[in-house]
Scaffold this motif. Structure first.
Motif, PDB file in Angstrom:
ATOM      1  N   LEU A 331       0.821  -1.216   0.000  1.00  0.00           N
ATOM      2  CA  LEU A 331       0.000   0.000   0.000  1.00  0.00           C
ATOM      3  C   LEU A 331       0.854   1.265   0.000  1.00  0.00           C
ATOM      4  O   LEU A 331       1.943   1.294   0.579  1.00  0.00           O
ATOM      5  CB  LEU A 331      -0.914   0.015   1.229  1.00  0.00           C
ATOM      6  N   ARG A 332       0.336   2.311  -0.662  1.00  0.00           N
ATOM      7  CA  ARG A 332       1.009   3.611  -0.619  1.00  0.00           C
ATOM      8  C   ARG A 332       0.613   4.352   0.660  1.00  0.00           C
ATOM      9  O   ARG A 332      -0.366   4.000   1.321  1.00  0.00           O
ATOM     10  CB  ARG A 332       0.621   4.457  -1.832  1.00  0.00           C
ATOM     11  N   GLN A 333       1.362   5.406   0.982  1.00  0.00           N
ATOM     12  CA  GLN A 333       1.077   6.191   2.189  1.00  0.00           C
ATOM     13  C   GLN A 333      -0.325   6.785   2.165  1.00  0.00           C
ATOM     14  O   GLN A 333      -1.037   6.764   3.173  1.00  0.00           O
ATOM     15  CB  GLN A 333       2.111   7.310   2.343  1.00  0.00           C
ATOM     16  N   ASP A 334      -0.732   7.313   1.007  1.00  0.00           N
ATOM     17  CA  ASP A 334      -2.054   7.932   0.946  1.00  0.00           C
ATOM     18  C   ASP A 334      -3.169   6.906   1.094  1.00  0.00           C
ATOM     19  O   ASP A 334      -4.235   7.201   1.650  1.00  0.00           O
ATOM     20  CB  ASP A 334      -2.211   8.728  -0.349  1.00  0.00           C
ATOM     21  N   GLU A 335      -2.928   5.667   0.625  1.00  0.00           N
ATOM     22  CA  GLU A 335      -3.933   4.610   0.789  1.00  0.00           C
ATOM     23  C   GLU A 335      -4.046   4.200   2.254  1.00  0.00           C
ATOM     24  O   GLU A 335      -5.155   3.990   2.773  1.00  0.00           O
ATOM     25  CB  GLU A 335      -3.555   3.401  -0.061  1.00  0.00           C
ATOM     26  N   VAL A 336      -2.889   4.114   2.935  1.00  0.00           N
ATOM     27  CA  VAL A 336      -2.894   3.780   4.373  1.00  0.00           C
ATOM     28  C   VAL A 336      -3.662   4.838   5.151  1.00  0.00           C
ATOM     29  O   VAL A 336      -4.517   4.525   5.996  1.00  0.00           O
ATOM     30  CB  VAL A 336      -1.453   3.658   4.907  1.00  0.00           C
ATOM     31  N   LEU A 337      -3.374   6.091   4.851  1.00  0.00           N
ATOM     32  CA  LEU A 337      -4.031   7.191   5.569  1.00  0.00           C
ATOM     33  C   LEU A 337      -5.533   7.195   5.315  1.00  0.00           C
ATOM     34  O   LEU A 337      -6.336   7.421   6.218  1.00  0.00           O
ATOM     35  CB  LEU A 337      -3.414   8.525   5.152  1.00  0.00           C
ATOM     36  N   LEU A 338      -5.941   6.933   4.070  1.00  0.00           N
ATOM     37  CA  LEU A 338      -7.365   6.895   3.736  1.00  0.00           C
ATOM     38  C   LEU A 338      -8.085   5.825   4.546  1.00  0.00           C
ATOM     39  O   LEU A 338      -9.129   6.091   5.163  1.00  0.00           O
ATOM     40  CB  LEU A 338      -7.543   6.632   2.243  1.00  0.00           C
ATOM     41  N   LEU A 339      -7.544   4.604   4.575  1.00  0.00           N
ATOM     42  CA  LEU A 339      -8.195   3.512   5.288  1.00  0.00           C
ATOM     43  C   LEU A 339      -8.184   3.747   6.797  1.00  0.00           C
ATOM     44  O   LEU A 339      -9.196   3.545   7.485  1.00  0.00           O
ATOM     45  CB  LEU A 339      -7.495   2.195   4.952  1.00  0.00           C
ATOM     46  N   ALA A 340      -7.030   4.186   7.331  1.00  0.00           N
ATOM     47  CA  ALA A 340      -6.913   4.388   8.777  1.00  0.00           C
ATOM     48  C   ALA A 340      -7.830   5.510   9.248  1.00  0.00           C
ATOM     49  O   ALA A 340      -8.569   5.363  10.235  1.00  0.00           O
ATOM     50  CB  ALA A 340      -5.464   4.696   9.141  1.00  0.00           C
ATOM     51  N   ALA A 341      -7.803   6.640   8.559  1.00  0.00           N
ATOM     52  CA  ALA A 341      -8.606   7.787   8.973  1.00  0.00           C
ATOM     53  C   ALA A 341     -10.099   7.511   8.824  1.00  0.00           C
ATOM     54  O   ALA A 341     -10.906   7.964   9.644  1.00  0.00           O
ATOM     55  CB  ALA A 341      -8.212   9.019   8.166  1.00  0.00           C
ATOM     56  N   SER A 342     -10.473   6.783   7.780  1.00  0.00           N
ATOM     57  CA  SER A 342     -11.887   6.455   7.597  1.00  0.00           C
ATOM     58  C   SER A 342     -12.400   5.650   8.781  1.00  0.00           C
ATOM     59  O   SER A 342     -13.490   5.919   9.309  1.00  0.00           O
ATOM     60  CB  SER A 342     -12.079   5.676   6.299  1.00  0.00           C
TER      61      SER A 342
END
Length: 624
Positions: A331-342
Motif C-alpha cells: 500500500l502507498r502512504q495515501d492509501e494507508v491514511l485513507l483507510l486508517a482515517a476512515s
C-alpha cells in the motif's frame, strides 16, 4: 477596597464632578454667580474627600504620588474662592482615575474564574446506585464514576481494567496515558477514554489540583505591585510645584498667584494621557488576539528581559500529529491514511481525532466505516470500502491478525506508534508525536530583537523529550521534569538575577509560575482556566507568535505614554512660571491646562495606530 466597588466609586465621582462643572457654567451664564460657585464646590468636595482618603492610604504604605498635587490645587482653589478652577481640576482628576480603573476592569471581565475547571460535584457509587454528591462530601475510600470528558475531582487509583487520561494540563505530557488497575490518578486529569471507576485516596481539599490552586493564590499574594508610570515622577514634580507656588506667594504677597501655579501644575497630562495611551495599547493588542489585563501588566510587558517557556501547548502544538507513515506492504502512504482515517472516524480517542484531522488537512475524502468494534484504550477494527481494517497499538493489532508483535514498538522522544493492518496483513506503522510549532526558531530570534536577552524552557516532561524538542533552538537553558513548585522557584530565581521575567504556559501546572512572574502569559485558546486566570496576558489565538505584536504594542504604548509625560511636564512647568509671574489667573491657568490636556491626549491616542513589524500576514483580517 474591592476592584468592582472602586470602579463604581470612580464612575460616581466623575459624574458628580461633571454635573457640578456643567450646572455651574449654566448658572453663571444665567447671571447666578453665587449659585454657580456653590454648584462647582458641590462637584469638587466629593472628589477631594475621596482623593484625600486615597492619599492617606498611599502614605500609610510609604507611597507618594501625583495625587498630592491635585489635592493641593483643588484645596487652594476652594479656599481662595477660585471654584471654577477647582471644578475643572476635579473633572480632569476623576476622569483620569476612571480611565485607569476602566482599563483593568474591561480586561478582567474577559477572564473565567480560577476554579472554573474544578468539578463542584462527583458521581459516587453507593448501595448499588449512582449519586451526585457535593465535592466536600467525597472521602478516601469512596468509589467514583469518571465519565468520558470528566475531570477527576480527587486523587485516587484506577478501580477498573484500564483508564485513558489526558494529563497534559498537569504534567506537560502531551500524549494521553493509559493506566492499569491500581495505578494512581491525579485530580485535574481529564478522562480521554471510556468511563472508569476511581477509588479515592485523598479528600478533594488535599488533592493535586487543590494544591496547585493554593500555589497560585500564594504567588499572587506575594507578587509586588507595580507603581503607576506617572507616579515615578511625582516627588520631583511635587517639589518643583511647591517651590514655585510658595515663592510666587512669598515674593508678591498675592496668594492667587500660588493658586494659579497649583492649578497649572495639576498633573492632568500625566493622570489622563498615560492611561489613555495604555488603554489604547490594550485595545490595539486585543485586536490582534492579545488580551492584556490592565495598564500595569502592559507597562511590565514593555520591559521584559527574561522569558521562560513551557513546552506542551506552548512551544509545541500540545496535540499529537502524524510525523510519518511507514508502509510495510504494497500500500502507498495515501492509501494507508485513507483507510486508517476512515475507520478512526468512529472513535473519540485523541489519537484517532489526530489521524482524521491530518487526513482532512491533506484533502483526503474519507469513507464511512461499517461493522466497527472498538476496544477502549486498545484499538478498533471495522470495514472500509470492502476491506477489513484494524488499527491501534502494535500488540493489539498483532493479536487481531494472529501475527507476532513487531519489534518496533518503542520510539524515541515524545512519539507513539500506531499499527495498521489491512485484510489480515500488517500494512503500516503511523508514527505520531507532539511537534514543535512552525516558525519557532524565527520567533525566538524576533523575541531577542525586541530586547529579550535570556530565553529558556521549563517543562514537567521527561528530559529526553525536552532535549529532543528543543534540539537546534537557541535557548539559554532547558529545565525538565519540573514540578509546579520548582517552576515557581525558577521564576523567582531568574527575577532576582535577570529581572523582569515573563512566563508563558497553558496548563494547570503552569498557573503558579504565571502568577509569580512579572508578566504571566497564558495560551487561552485551549489552555486551562487556572492558567488564564493567573496570567497577566492571555493569547486569545492559539499561536505563540502573538507574543511579538503584543510586546511591540506594549513597548510602543509605553513610549508614547512617556512622550506624553515629558511633553506634559514641560508645558506645565512653562505655564507654572507664567502663572508665578502673574501672566495667568487661576481660571486662565485651568484653561491652559485644558489645552495641554488635549495636546497630550491626542498624542496618547496614537497608540491605537501602532502597527507592529512582527504582525503575521494571517492577522490582517483580525486587524481589520
Amino acid at each position: 477596597m474591592p476592584a468592582a466597588l472602586q470602579s463604581r466609586l470612580n464612575v460616581i465621582l466623575l459624574i458628580v464632578a461633571l454635573a457640578g462643572l456643567i450646572s455651574g457654567l449654566g448658572l453663571m451664564l444665567a447671571g447666578r454667580s453665587q449659585l454657580a460657585a456653590v454648584a462647582w464646590t458641590a462637584g469638587v468636595v466629593p472628589v477631594l474627600v475621596a482623593l484625600v482618603v486615597e492619599i492617606v492610604r498611599s502614605l500609610a504604605k510609604g507611597e507618594v504620588g501625583l495625587d498630592i498635587v491635585a489635592a493641593l490645587s483643588m484645596s487652594a482653589a476652594l479656599f481662595f474662592g477660585e471654584t471654577l478652577a477647582a471644578s475643572v481640576v476635579a473633572v480632569m482628576y476623576s476622569g483620569g482615575t476612571f480611565l485607569e480603573s476602566f482599563a483593568e476592569g474591561r480586561a478582567r471581565r474577559e477572564m473565567r474564574h480560577l476554579l472554573a475547571r474544578v468539578p463542584r460535584t462527583a458521581t459516587r457509587h453507593r448501595n448499588g446506585k449512582l449519586d451526585e454528591v457535593p465535592l466536600n462530601e467525597v472521602a478516601p475510600g469512596d468509589l467514583l464514576l469518571i465519565r468520558q470528558g470528566d475531570v477527576a475531582p480527587a486523587d485516587g487509583v484506577v478501580e477498573g481494567d484500564r483508564a485513558i487520561l489526558d494529563q497534559s494540563a498537569l504534567t506537560g505530557e502531551s500524549m494521553p496515558v493509559r493506566l492499569a488497575r491500581g495505578q494512581e490518578v491525579m485530580s485535574g486529569s481529564t478522562n480521554a477514554g471510556e468511563a472508569f471507576d476511581l477509588r479515592v485516596t485523598r479528600p478533594a481539599a488535599e488533592s493535586t489540583y487543590a494544591g496547585i490552586v493554593r500555589l497560585v493564590e500564594a504567588a499572587q499574594a506575594s507578587k509586588a505591585p507595580m507603581s503607576r508610570l506617572a507616579d515615578r515622577y511625582s516627588l520631583m514634580f511635587l517639589l518643583v510645584t511647591v517651590v514655585l507656588a510658595s515663592s510666587a506667594w512669598w515674593l508678591t504677597g498675592d496668594p492667587i498667584r500660588a493658586v494659579a501655579v497649583l492649578v497649572v501644575a495639576t498633573p492632568c497630562p500625566l493622570i489622563l494621557a498615560v492611561p489613555v495611551a495604555l488603554v489604547a495599547g490594550l485595545s490595539r493588542a486585543a485586536q490582534l488576539g492579545v488580551l492584556i489585563k490592565g495598564a500595569r501588566p502592559l507597562e511590565a510587558l514593555a520591559g521584559i528581559r527574561t522569558l521562560i517557556l513551557d513546552k506542551t501547548g506552548t512551544l509545541t502544538d500540545g496535540r499529537p500529529r502524524i510525523v510519518s507513515i511507514e508502509p510495510l506492504s504494497g500500500l502507498r502512504q495515501d492509501e494507508v491514511l485513507l483507510l486508517a482515517a476512515s475507520l478512526e472516524q468512529a472513535s473519540k480517542h485523541p489519537m484517532a481525532r489526530a489521524i482524521v484531522t491530518s487526513a482532512r488537512e491533506r484533502g483526503t475524502t474519507l469513507h464511512i466505516p461499517t461493522q466497527v468494534v472498538e476496544i477502549a484504550g486498545e484499538g478498533l477494527e471495522g470495514t472500509v470500502d470492502g476491506r477489513r481494517v484494524v488499527i491501534g497499538g502494535a500488540s493489539f493489532v498483532a493479536g487481531r491478525i494472529a501475527a507476532t508483535t513487531p519489534e518496533r514498538t518503542i520510539l524515541e522522544a515524545d512519539a507513539a506508534l500506531v499499527a495498521v493492518a489491512v485484510d489480515g496483513q500488517l500494512a503500516a506503522h503511523i508514527v505520531m508525536a507532539d511537534t514543535l510549532r512552525a516558525g519557532t526558531p524565527l520567533l525566538l530570534k524576533d523575541l531577542r530583537r525586541l530586547g529579550l536577552s535570556r530565553i529558556m524552557l521549563a517543562t514537567g516532561d521527561r528530559r529526553s523529550v525536552a532535549d529532543a524538542i528543543v534540539s537546534g533552538l537557541e535557548l539559554d537553558a532547558v529545565h525538565a521534569e519540573m514540578t509546579p513548585e520548582q517552576k515557581v522557584q525558577l521564576v523567582l530565581t531568574e527575577r532576582e538575577s535577570h529581572a523582569p521575567v515573563m512566563m508563558v504556559g497553558d496548563g494547570v501546572n503552569d498557573a503558579p509560575a504565571l502568577a509569580a512572574a512579572d508578566v504571566g502569559v497564558a495560551m487561552g485558546a485551549r489552555g486551562a482556566a487556572a492558567s488564564a486566570e493567573a496570567a497577566d496576558v492571555v493569547l486569545l489565538v492559539d499561536h505563540l507568535d502573538r507574543l511579538l505584536p503584543g510586546i511591540e504594542i506594549a513597548q510602543g504604548a509605553r513610549r508614547i505614554a512617556l512622550q506624553s509625560v515629558v511633553v506634559g511636564i514641560g508645558l506645565s512647568i512653562a505655564g507654572m512660571l507664567a502663572a508665578a509671574f502673574g501672566y495667568l489667573t487661576p481660571v486662565q491657568g485651568a484653561l491652559l491646562q485644558e489645552a495641554i490636556d488635549v495636546a497630550v491626549i491626542l498624542n496618547a491616542l496614537r497608540a491605537l495606530r501602532i502597527r507592529p513589524q512582527a504582525l503575521p500576514q494571517s492577522d490582517d483580517s483580525i486587524a481589520r
